[in-house]
Scaffold this active site. Structure first.
Site, short mmCIF file in Angstrom:
data_model
loop_
_atom_site.label_atom_id
_atom_site.label_comp_id
_atom_site.label_asym_id
_atom_site.label_seq_id
_atom_site.Cartn_x
_atom_site.Cartn_y
_atom_site.Cartn_z
N CYS A 71 0.85 -1.17 0.00
CA CYS A 71 0.00 0.00 0.00
C CYS A 71 0.90 1.24 0.00
O CYS A 71 1.65 1.45 0.95
CB CYS A 71 -0.88 -0.03 1.24
SG CYS A 71 -1.91 1.42 1.40
N CYS A 195 -5.18 6.17 -4.12
CA CYS A 195 -4.48 4.89 -3.96
C CYS A 195 -3.05 5.09 -4.45
O CYS A 195 -2.83 5.37 -5.63
CB CYS A 195 -5.20 3.82 -4.78
SG CYS A 195 -4.32 2.26 -4.79
N1 API Z 1 -4.44 1.98 -0.90
C1 API Z 1 -3.26 1.29 -1.28
C2 API Z 1 -3.40 0.07 -2.08
C3 API Z 1 -3.75 -1.08 -1.23
C4 API Z 1 -3.70 -2.34 -2.03
C5 API Z 1 -4.88 -3.16 -1.81
N2 API Z 1 -6.13 -2.57 -2.17
C6 API Z 1 -4.63 -4.52 -2.39
O1 API Z 1 -4.62 -4.71 -3.61
O2 API Z 1 -4.36 -5.43 -1.59
C7 API Z 1 -2.23 2.22 -1.85
O3 API Z 1 -2.21 3.39 -1.47
O4 API Z 1 -1.37 1.79 -2.61
#
Ligand code: API
Length: 256
Positions: A71, A195
């Site tokens: 993450c 994200c």
């Molecule tokens: N919020 C996260 C991604 C989490 C990944 C998660 N959603 C997965 O695929 O396990 C970020 O800032 O990169």
């Protein structure tokens, strides 16, 4: 038990200082703490643990309580947390599920070095790549008007990405150095405000597909991020950095 809440461009996390390794890890319990009605509310929960060879170790769980892949915004938040705990002054090295990360704090900003990206699966109407987490990236028009939850969920659960699923990003170039990106996140099973690994993936796709040069600025629902990179061997990317704000927003005590 004390908890801390951090957010980076609106991607919010419960941070626990688990250097004593007493946190009772269970999927139901973590999902409960992340629940926005019955719990504290967060996109994920992160444990900070000791590691003999690094400043600390990051263990990340998605809001559904299952351990997630890397993450990016959570990585930036745990760096801020470690800094607030006095574990380092300006620069740090820590271990996450996808290996070693270097990071630096500069005022409100945290810059996080991401893993090199070597394999990019270019399809006619989308790109799939792994920036620590798996990401589908599609270039669209009028991203603000899109139904990201419906379209993202269809991609996330499509046979193409079964059984693990994928995160799904929809990006629109808004200038020659700027993108607007919206992301449906697996494990949260909703659109998040931002994200980090998704924004990173989108910037690399913008370079590959649209010739966008580093650093790329990315508008998300929760604010602005920047991604810088160098192009490596055989179309890959190295020295990839994700940069933007990450701050503590409150702290409290979890009822026993
Ligand atoms: N919020 C996260 C991604 C989490 C990944 C998660 N959603 C997965 O695929 O396990 C970020 O800032 O990169």
């Amino acid at each position: 038990m004390d908890f801390f809440k951090y957010q980076g461009t609106g991607n919010d996390f419960i941070l626990i200082d688990d250097r004593e390794e007493t946190f009772p890890v269970s999927q139901d319990y973590i999902a409960h703490l992340c629940h926005r009605r019955f719990g504290i509310g967060a996109d994920g929960l992160i444990l900070l643990r000791n590691h003999p060879a690094y400043d600390f170790r990051m263990i990340y769980f998605n809001a559904d309580g299952a351990e997630g892949s890397m993450c990016g915004n959570g990585g930036r938040c745990i760096v801020r947390f470690a800094h607030d705990l006095g574990l380092f002054e300006k620069e740090t090295r820590f271990l996450a599920v996808d290996g070693e990360h270097q990071a630096a704090v500069n005022g409100d900003e945290v810059s996080l070095k991401m893993n090199d990206v070597t394999h990019i699966d270019q399809q006619p109407d989308f790109t799939f790549l792994n920036t620590g987490s798996p990401h589908y990236v599609k270039i669209v028009e009028e991203v603000e008007a899109m139904d990201v939850v419906a379209e993202g969920r269809a991609v996330r659960y499509s046979d193409r990405f079964a059984p693990g699923g994928t995160n799904a990003n929809f990006m629109e170039p808004t200038s020659d150095k700027r993108l607007f990106v919206r992301t449906y996140e697996r494990g949260v099973e909703d659109e998040t405000y931002s994200c980090g690994t998704g924004v990173t993936a989108s910037a690399l796709v913008a370079h590959q597909q649209l010739g966008m040069q580093s650093p790329v600025s990315i508008q998300t629902l929760g604010g602005m991020l920047r991604v810088s990179f160098e192009t490596g061997e055989a179309g890959g990317f190295s020295n990839v950095y994700l940069m933007g704000p990450a701050v503590r927003v409150y702290q409290g005590t979890i009822k026993a």
